[in-house]
Design an enzyme around this catalytic site. Structure first.
Site, short mmCIF file in Angstrom:
data_model
loop_
_atom_site.label_atom_id
_atom_site.label_comp_id
_atom_site.label_asym_id
_atom_site.label_seq_id
_atom_site.Cartn_x
_atom_site.Cartn_y
_atom_site.Cartn_z
N SER A 127 53.68 41.14 73.91
CA SER A 127 53.35 41.84 72.79
C SER A 127 52.20 42.29 72.62
O SER A 127 51.71 43.12 73.79
CB SER A 127 53.80 40.91 71.57
OG SER A 127 53.82 41.64 70.38
N ASP A 156 57.68 43.92 76.19
CA ASP A 156 57.80 44.68 74.87
C ASP A 156 56.59 44.78 74.18
O ASP A 156 56.38 44.12 73.19
CB ASP A 156 58.64 43.77 74.03
CG ASP A 156 59.31 44.69 72.99
OD1 ASP A 156 59.75 46.13 73.31
OD2 ASP A 156 59.75 44.43 72.05
N HIS A 189 62.69 41.49 70.09
CA HIS A 189 61.34 41.45 70.87
C HIS A 189 61.08 40.58 71.83
O HIS A 189 60.68 40.95 73.10
CB HIS A 189 60.30 41.18 69.72
CG HIS A 189 58.95 41.59 69.67
ND1 HIS A 189 58.67 42.67 70.84
CD2 HIS A 189 57.84 40.89 69.59
CE1 HIS A 189 57.31 42.91 70.82
NE2 HIS A 189 56.67 41.76 70.02
#
EC number: 3.1.1.3
Length: 499
Positions: free
Chosen positions: A168, A194, A279
């Site tokens: 992230s 991601d 995610h």
């Protein structure tokens, strides 16, 4: 259509909008230079907030301090081994997530490739409004770069032996570490799991993770479904190889049926837990590649998921394909390559990809709307009744291409059973209609003829052709199952290629 992911994404976007409005900020990509200047003025406030932990024989982290060489010895740092550092992302609750310890254990479970396993713990800077956490990513990246320079100077750890794995916002932290380390040599590898989308999508390469930040950059995109101009994970390519499992927009097994009940019980903090499925799938795909090194997931270059779903992108000529995860083939490229694959909903995530091309001849005047099933017999396993739907119906004399994925390795495919799955009532209607209406000048039972089935196995790149076991009867009727076996067909195209 399942609208739950749409509802969730809208809620997430609204949360970020609310945060940004409260802080008087815009969600448009802003030059990071201005942000960096603001952060640098407050650097002393954050001086000691990023911790660097090393994991030795136990999974309890031991803190390494820059300019304190004694901590390297205390923590059991081995300068002759590569360094793999995990960098977490944005935090809503201020607690390090469980996947971190799973990845630590997976990295340490590689006896053939031992490494130093570390963690960049920037939780105090990540546990803030999203927009503030975004601003902190560049600062943390510079601190990571400072650590790597110190290790290079003090114990001669080559930066080319460093692998940063960022999830992230942590993916962009990794990028800033790579771009700010200085010198003529780059960090060896950066993996973006991601990488965060909001405030990074569409920004310049210097303001996000990009291929320039390391000798090799690979990225896994798992939650790029976009609404209101934002997506949780970044959609654009950011590495030398960008992997898009299941198209990258949403992941199988991520159900939102419980979202509304969770919100009623826990408030909007429930959104944070719900988002993790797609995610965080990037993380678990990477961990899976470590735990199942013998069954790596193959990915294939393709323009988009629609083409991939038709089985049009399974060619691995000239090394075009690559494996997803830790054991990716590291080949720096001048241009990012997008690769697609399908995965299971749970570990082990690997599936086996097959392209099927089926040639039908519909001797009726109108398209036939129907469904089929295929049963596959291989040298190792067999799969029963795989459902097949061919879009808007079968038109006259057309070849249909589609992708089939299997959860198990069936070995070499040796036989196909193909069945028209209409009811017996439909079969009676079909026969009655053909009795009443003469179909052109053909035989009484002319209608749907299935000539050949061509198959390409993605993982082995093997091509096969299957013909009807009964070559005297090629007609396929409702409820009927036909057996197809391997055969050799010399087409005009193949003859030209041979010449």
């Amino acid at each position: 259509m399942d609208t739950s992911p749409l509802c969730f994404s809208i809620l997430l976007v609204l949360c970020i909008f609310i945060q940004s409005s409260a802080l008087g900020q815009s969600l448009k990509p802003e030059p990071f230079g201005r942000r960096a200047q603001a952060v640098e003025t407050n650097k002393t406030l954050h001086e000691m907030k990023t911790r660097f932990l090393l994991f030795g024989e136990t999974n309890q982290g031991c803190q390494i301090r820059i300019n304190h060489p004694d901590t390297l010895q205390e923590c059991g740092f081995n300068s002759s081994l590569p360094l793999v550092m995990i960098i977490h992302g944005w935090s809503v609750d201020g607690v390090l997530e469980n996947w971190i310890w799973q990845m630590v254990a997976a990295l340490k479970s590689q006896p053939a490739q031992p490494v130093n396993v570390g963690l960049v713990d920037w939780i105090t800077l990540a546990h803030d409004h999203y927009t503030i956490a975004v601003r902190n990513t560049r600062l943390v990246g510079k601190e990571v770069a400072a650590l790597l320079r110190w290790l290079e100077e003090s114990v001669q750890l080559s930066r080319s032996h460093v692998h940063l794995i960022g999830y992230s916002l942590g993916a962009h932290v990794s990028g800033f570490a790579g771009s700010s380390i200085g010198g003529t040599h780059k960090i060896g590898r950066i993996t973006g799991l991601d990488a965060a989308g909001p405030l990074f999508e569409g920004s310049a390469p210097s303001n996000r993770l990009s291929p320039d930040d390391a000798n090799f950059v690979d990225a896994i995109h798992t939650f790029t479904r976009e609404h209101m101009g934002l997506s949780v994970g970044i959609k654009q390519p950011i590495g030398h190889y960008d992997f898009y499992p299941n198209g990258g927009s949403f992941q199988p097994g991520c159900h939102f049926l419980e979202l509304y009940r969770h919100i009623a019980q826990h408030g909007f903090n429930a959104i944070t837990q719900t988002i993790k499925c797609s995610h965080e799938r990037s993380v678990h795909l990477f961990i899976d590649s470590l735990l199942h090194a013998g069954t790596q997931s193959m990915a294939y270059p393709c323009g988009d998921m629609n083409s991939f779903s038709q089985g049009l992108c399974l060619s691995c000529k000239k090394g075009r394909c690559n494996t997803l995860g830790y054991h990716v083939r590291q080949e720096p490229r001048s241009k990012s390559k997008r690769l697609f694959l399908v995965t299971r909903a749970q570990s082990p995530f690997k599936v086996y990809h097959y392209q099927f091309k089926i040639q039908f001849i519909n001797q009726t005047e109108t398209p036939i709307q129907t469904t089929f099933t295929m049963s596959l017999l291989g040298t190792k396993e067999k799969m029963q009744k795989i459902p097949i739907t061919l879009g808007k119906g079968i038109a006259s004399n057309k070849t249909y291409s589609f992708l089939i994925t299997l959860d198990v390795d069936i070995g070499e495919l040796i036989m196909i059973k193909f069945k028209w799955e209409n009811s017996a009532v439909w079969a009676n209607v079909w026969d009655t209609v053909q009795t009443i209406i003469p179909w052109s000048t053909g035989p009484r039972h002319s209608g749907l003829v299935l000539k050949t089935i061509r198959v390409k196995a993605g993982e082995t790149q093997q091509r096969m052709t299957f013909c009807s076991e009964n070559t005297d009867d090629l007609l396929l009727r409702p409820t009927q199952e036909k057996i197809f076996v391997k055969c050799e067909i010399k087409s005009k195209t193949s003859k030209r290629k041979i010449r």
